[in-house]
Write a protein that holds these residues in place. Sequence first.
Motif, mmCIF file in Angstrom:
data_model
loop_
_atom_site.group_PDB
_atom_site.id
_atom_site.type_symbol
_atom_site.label_atom_id
_atom_site.label_comp_id
_atom_site.label_asym_id
_atom_site.label_seq_id
_atom_site.Cartn_x
_atom_site.Cartn_y
_atom_site.Cartn_z
ATOM 1 N N SER A 143 2.247 1.626 -3.434
ATOM 2 C CA SER A 143 1.169 1.992 -4.360
ATOM 3 C C SER A 143 0.855 3.482 -4.247
ATOM 4 N N ASN A 144 0.844 4.001 -3.035
ATOM 5 C CA ASN A 144 0.584 5.427 -2.816
ATOM 6 C C ASN A 144 1.755 6.294 -3.255
ATOM 7 N N TYR A 145 2.957 5.709 -3.188
ATOM 8 C CA TYR A 145 4.163 6.451 -3.566
ATOM 9 C C TYR A 145 4.158 6.773 -5.059
ATOM 10 N N SER B 81 7.597 2.778 -7.838
ATOM 11 C CA SER B 81 6.453 1.896 -7.590
ATOM 12 C C SER B 81 6.326 0.846 -8.683
ATOM 13 N N THR C 22 0.836 -1.205 0.000
ATOM 14 C CA THR C 22 0.000 0.000 0.000
ATOM 15 C C THR C 22 0.869 1.252 0.000
#
Length: 340
Positions: free
Chosen positions: A176-178, A183, A173
């Motif tokens: 994924s947010n990075y 990523s 997660t």
Amino acid sequence: MRIKELDGLRGLAALSVVLFHYTNGSNPYFKEVFFFEFGHYGVELFFIISGFVISLTLQRKKTFLEFWKARFFRLFPIYWVCMTLTFVITSLIGLDYMNRSFTEYILNAPMLSRFIGVKFVDGSYWSLQYELFFYLIMAFIFYFLTKRLSKILLIFGLFTLVQFCINLTDFNTIMSNYGGLASTVYFRLYGIFILEYINLFTMGISLYAVVVEKKSWAWIYIIIGIIASASISLEDFIAMIVIMGVLVSALFLKWKIWRSRTMLWLGSISYVLYLIHMFIGRSVIMYLIDNGFFVYAAIATATLLILALATILTQFIEKPLFQILTRKKSRLNMPTRKHA
């Protein structure tokens, strides 16, 4: 060496996945039928069995190339046949979400659809990529690094520890947010090293070490694999205990049920059944329902039809095709006679 109990369990795994896909929430009639919720663990059982069987196969193949030729002839020709059949049938009577372009059909050929971001011709094909990457990793370690089981399991144990840490920290997660290139690279490596399911392959290799090589120390890696599943969910942890209990009892107690004709038949058609069951079966079910069949009658009829189709494809296409290809390969490998 062929262990019939594993064939029977492979049949159980395939049938479980079929029932899961025919009753889960992806179907329009989902709320009308009993949901065989735990059937998806058939895939996990497949992965564990693969760890065991590939460990066995590597002992019989002398080189990396010989191993990959055998795997290629076993997996790809019938996969292309089943993929083509699925593409044609779903194009004719499939639901909208099953429709694929010809380009997508062609790009499914290498079994790497998930890795390259292409829709699957059949939804069940997602697991094939993990199998291929496992074969690649296992063969590379075995032929180029070490053939000692203790070292092979140490490597897979370390991968399993990485998986445990990723799950525990929810690192996926975070990455994924990075976003961005980091990523993308991370998730490609995450896929290549099969970190989502590495504990299952580790347990399969460990079980081979215990059962075939009589290495009692390998139990520790089975325990590590089960503990790693706890970082996914409590349900997965319990499921792994149950699955390993079934496997261990089948392999040590030699229960006749796993060697019965029915289970061995299911095991013999399991690969083809897995390849054709999902989209073709769902299409047939909806076609029958639309033409007045009671939902359970439609599911039962489609299941029987898909089992019959898998049997026909296995007996008259997969097995003869494999024999032809391997016979041709054997002839090419035969030494030529020297003439005086």
